[in-house]
Design a protein around this motif. Structure first.
Motif, PDB file in Angstrom:
ATOM      1  N   UNK A  16       0.818  -1.209   0.000  1.00  0.00           N
ATOM      2  CA  UNK A  16       0.000   0.000   0.000  1.00  0.00           C
ATOM      3  C   UNK A  16       0.857   1.266   0.000  1.00  0.00           C
ATOM      4  N   UNK A  17       2.088   1.190   0.504  1.00  0.00           N
ATOM      5  CA  UNK A  17       2.958   2.365   0.551  1.00  0.00           C
ATOM      6  C   UNK A  17       3.933   2.394  -0.632  1.00  0.00           C
ATOM      7  N   UNK A  18       3.552   1.807  -1.733  1.00  0.00           N
ATOM      8  CA  UNK A  18       4.423   1.719  -2.906  1.00  0.00           C
ATOM      9  C   UNK A  18       4.919   3.093  -3.371  1.00  0.00           C
TER      10      UNK A  18
END
Length: 79
Positions: A62-64
């Motif tokens: 999700x924090x790509x």
């Protein structure tokens, strides 16, 4: 298209690709100029149907995009 056995052995991958991509409908392999084998596409499967084969099987964190701004600064204004 017709090729002899030696040419087929040497270029098998390329010949299969020609049929697979639809550039050739079939390729005949001949021995001493007489047709003996035909390469055709199996069950009308084409390369284009392979796109998306992993769809839904991979997940990205999700924090790509967390460090996108920092990376952009490292490369300056080249984009």
């Amino acid at each position: 298209m017709q090729v002899n056995i030696l040419e087929a052995k040497t270029n098998l991958s390329n010949l299969v690709r020609l049929v697979e991509t639809g550039q050739e409908e079939r390729i005949i392999i001949a021995r001493y100029g007489k047709p003996v084998v035909k390469i055709v596409q199996y069950n009308d499967v084409s390369v284009s149907k392979r796109i998306g084969v992993a769809k839904g099987r991979l997940k990205s964190p999700e924090n790509l995009d967390k460090y996108n701004d920092e990376i952009a600064k490292m490369f300056g204004d080249i984009i």
